[in-house]
Write an enzyme that holds these catalytic residues in place. Structure first.
Site, PDB file in Angstrom:
ATOM      1  N   LYS A 115       0.806  -1.225   0.000  1.00  0.00           N
ATOM      2  CA  LYS A 115       0.000   0.000   0.000  1.00  0.00           C
ATOM      3  C   LYS A 115       0.840   1.276   0.000  1.00  0.00           C
ATOM      4  CE  LYS A 115      -4.201  -1.806   0.190  1.00  0.00           C
ATOM      5  NZ  LYS A 115      -5.215  -1.588  -0.864  1.00  0.00           N
TER       6      LYS A 115
ATOM      7  N   GLU B 288      -9.724   5.534   3.189  1.00  0.00           N
ATOM      8  CA  GLU B 288     -10.489   4.426   3.737  1.00  0.00           C
ATOM      9  C   GLU B 288      -9.535   3.267   3.956  1.00  0.00           C
ATOM     10  OE1 GLU B 288      -9.395   2.660   0.150  1.00  0.00           O
ATOM     11  OE2 GLU B 288     -10.069   4.714   0.451  1.00  0.00           O
TER      12      GLU B 288
ATOM     13  N   SER C 127       1.645  -9.783  -0.869  1.00  0.00           N
ATOM     14  CA  SER C 127       1.309  -8.361  -0.766  1.00  0.00           C
ATOM     15  C   SER C 127       1.538  -7.753   0.601  1.00  0.00           C
ATOM     16  CB  SER C 127      -0.152  -8.139  -1.176  1.00  0.00           C
ATOM     17  OG  SER C 127      -1.017  -8.908  -0.361  1.00  0.00           O
TER      18      SER C 127
END
Length: 767
Positions: free
Chosen positions: A450, A472, A739
């Site tokens: 991210k 969010e 990830s």
């Protein structure tokens, strides 16, 4: 001809105004009635004369538009603004909706907006959100039920124009042509669709017009001059002027910039303009009514409906509306009793010509750039169109700008890029087939992929001049990454997170707060990622001047899916080069988990043109796709519209979004990025469901064979990689996007192990 038309129109309007200025007094009602009838007849004569010159007028309008325009003309002739009242169908009860409608009509409502309940009313404030939720809890979840209310009201003799107001997805799922016929047959007059701008509305408006129904556009303070002209070219009855940026809800005072907004609209059209958002008191109603043709009241009516004494809903609402508008119930009743001997039409100065006058003024709308095949688009409230266009313009200028690329690349060492490509030899041995390679995004600063997007979007926000960042988050990784970027770049940070996710991701909540972010728990709806996105978009609508919405996944309206994909494509670009260097060839398959889909689209995008490479996305099957407790959107969903984009959704046939479940908070979402939807639709990528138990098996194997504790999201992809490797040759290669790391999930895993009987070499900790 122009001079004659202007003279005819102005003389007709002056006659109407003079006659309607007479106030009814005892004994002279019949005189006033006669004067008004003559005024209306004169107005009609003017229209007929204009029609003889071939100018588009009311005679060219749909039945719904005529009904609405006649209502505005009647109010204008009486020297007052048109009162447009809003209520939600099914609130406070389905049976009570007719009482509400009767009370509104008795109280002087000239037009009634009937809200169609929806699970995710992202442009509405708390009052109307609650009304939608209550209506759904009351079982009102379909358009057929809403139309039955309209039909019943017409049977009872209620003649007030009805405008259905709602969000596009329930209308889309009903079927546009079928919807229009059903609405016409029931007795509706038109539509206001909150998240259907003209770029997306061509087929909807055409279908509405074919059945005699009006399409009413919304214009906001943020609407550009070009868009004002575009929106007015679609208007055929009245214009809904959103008086301020933000969500619906009564406020203490009206917007100060209202005259400027009305002036911009009237500069191009003489259609009536009704002002909404925030009117809740007699003083506000009077002030707004002096400036515009109609006043819209919604939240105040909903609030009063909830407070009305039991059994007195109709009477209570009638009195409330009478007080709000400053007209007595007797006056309202007497006015409604006055009939005319023919149609009453809104008399125009002629510079709104059913769109014909705008043909040379309106910019051509190129919606193809907003889409990935049939998916994508910009299905958002009008208030957000201008900031989206600003974002698109700035991003298009910087994405190929060497200085911006260098600015982003300067942070790669801070992030930890390039991340290593690891040959998982023991996991490969465990599977007994193809080699499994792990792209170690879990080694990034903050522990997941991210941060790639968060840093670059924060830099983009600074180019936009925005100092306040909202985001969010589901699993919390995007929230942590955004809080990290904001701390590094001196930006204010607010993170919205579903209350259920706050509970299961307490560690990441603490990390965000340590980094200086304000974390807001969202307790509405399913209390997960979907609801966090709703609240973030409401915040953005309200604070667009100072705020950038740093979207974390490849979802939302254009250009967000493209921006997130581009900033995450560093994953696939590095992997491609590393595979060629270490394996001497491209992988045979690339696998990644998919919720919204940011890590997957970042990994897939550089390989899309390599037809020899299979692209496999792994969705969260939760308790199983044969249950109602999963998040397998691409496997089990259908196309629809949510959060500004057209994509696959988990939804009911009525268009209501259904609840989802996954052991991993980051995959617990009922939609998916539109580019993934297109990759599935085109057949370029495969998407496979992996349930909670299988994800834990992938987690266990990776932990115990490789000494790597993966995030539960990544565990879905790891399980599928093992299964694919088993049936592939040993000289083939599978590339997996690992990830994120699993620190955040330890509490969830500890609680879940007994449920699935997946034993690790750890003792069971009693609750």
């Amino acid at each position: 001809r122009s001079l004659l038309l202007r003279s005819l129109r102005k003389s007709g309007r002056r006659y109407v105004a003079a006659c309607s200025s007479l106030k009814p007094r005892a004994g002279v009602t019949s005189v006033i009635k006669e004067k008004q009838i003559r005024a209306f007849s004169t107005a009609r004569a003017v229209e007929e004369k204009i029609e003889s010159f071939g100018v588009s007028t009311a005679s060219d309008l749909s039945a719904g538009s005529k009904h609405i325009l006649e209502t505005f003309a009647l109010s204008k002739a009486q020297g007052r603004p048109t009162f447009v009242a809003y209520t939600t169908i099914g609130y406070p009860t389905l049976e009570g909706t007719i009482d509400v409608i009767r009370g509104l009509e008795r109280g002087g409502a000239d037009i009634i907006e009937l809200g169609v309940p929806f699970t995710d009313p992202l442009a509405d404030g708390p009052t109307i959100q609650r009304a939608n939720q209550v209506a759904l809890e009351n079982g009102v979840n379909s358009l057929d039920q809403c139309l039955e209310v309209v039909r019943q009201a017409r049977k009872e003799g209620i003649t007030t124009p009805f405008v259905l107001m709602g969000y596009y997805n329930p209308f889309l799922m009903y079927g546009e042509k079928k919807l229009m016929k059903a609405c016409r047959d029931a007795g509706a007059d038109g539509f206001i669709v909150v998240d259907l701008p003209p770029e997306e509305a061509a087929s909807f408006k055409e279908a509405a017009s074919s059945e005699g129904l009006s399409y009413i556009p919304l214009i906001a303070p943020t609407t550009s001059e070009d868009r004002v002209r575009t929106l007015l070219s679609h208007a055929d009855s009245f214009v809904y002027a959103v008086s301020l940026t933000g969500v619906t809800g009564a406020r203490k005072k009206n917007a100060s910039n209202l005259p400027e907004l009305l002036g911009r609209i009237k500069n191009y059209s003489d259609l009536p303009v009704a002002v909404g958002f925030g009117v809740g008191s007699p003083e506000q109603f009077s002030e707004a009514g002096e400036q515009c043709d109609g006043v819209i009241v919604g939240s105040a009516i909903i609030k009063h409906s909830s407070e009305a004494p039991e059994g007195e809903l109709e009477e209570s609402l009638a009195n409330f509306c009478s007080h709000l508008t400053g007209r007595s119930l007797k006056e309202i009743s007497e006015t409604k009793a006055i009939k005319t001997d023919g149609p009453v039409n809104w008399v125009s100065d002629g510079h709104h010509d059913s769109g014909k006058v705008f043909d040379s003024l309106c910019p051509t709308l190129d919606e193809s750039k907003y889409r990935f095949g049939e998916f994508g688009g910009r299905y958002v409230p009008e208030t957000l169109m201008e900031p989206l266009e600003e974002l698109e313009e700035v991003y298009s200028n910087v994405k190929d700008d060497p200085s911006f690329k260098e600015e982003c690349a300067a942070f790669y060492s801070y992030i930890g890029r390039p991340t290593p490509l690891h040959l998982a030899d023991r996991l490969t041995q465990h599977a007994g087939g193809a080699r499994i390679w792990l792209k170690r995004e879990d080694l990034n600063h903050t522990g997941a992929h991210k941060i790639n997007n968060a840093i670059c979007q924060a830099l983009l926000a600074k180019r936009l001049g925005k100092s306040r960042i909202i985001a969010e988050t589901g699993a919390g990784q995007h929230g942590v990454a955004t809080a990290t970027a904001c701390a590094k770049l001196e930006l204010e940070c607010i993170v919205y997170m579903g209350a259920a996710d706050v509970e299961r991701q307490a560690l990441n909540v603490f990390r965000m707060e340590m980094l200086g972010a304000k974390v807001i728990a969202v307790d509405s709806g399913s209390r997960t990622l979907k609801d966090a996105i709703n609240e973030a978009m409401r915040d953005w609508v309200t604070n667009i001047q100072s705020t950038h919405y740093l979207v974390g996944s490849a979802i939302g309206p254009y250009p967000f899916p493209t921006i997130v994909r581009d900033f995450q494509s560093i994953i696939g670009s590095e992997s491609r080069a590393q595979m060629l260097e270490k394996a001497g060839k491209l992988p045979d398959a690339v696998i990644a988990c998919v919720g919204g889909g940011s890590n997957a689209i970042g990994m897939f995008h550089p390989f899309v043109g390599d037809e020899s490479v299979r692209l496999i996305g792994c969705e969260a099957a939760g308790d199983g796709i044969d249950t109602n407790s999963h998040s397998a959107t691409l496997a089990m969903g259908t196309p629809g519209v949510l959060h500004g984009t057209r994509t696959y959704l988990l939804q009911e046939k009525t268009g209501q979004i259904i609840g989802t479940h996954s052991i991993s908070a980051g995959l617990d979402y009922p939609g998916v990025g539109p580019e993934h939807a297109n990759l599935k639709f085109s057949g370029r990528a495969e998407y496979k469901p992996v349930d909670d138990r299988q994800a834990l098996l992938g987690f266990k194997a990776t932990t115990m064979k490789e000494g790597i504790i993966p995030a539960l999201e990544s565990a879905h992809a790891l399980y599928q990689a093992i299964e694919e490797a088993k049936v592939m040759d040993k000289d083939q290669d599978i590339l997996v996007c690992l990830s994120g790391r699993g620190d955040k999930d330890i509490g969830t895993i500890r609680k879940s192990l007994p449920k699935f009987g997946c034993k690790l070499n750890v003792r069971t900790i009693q609750e």
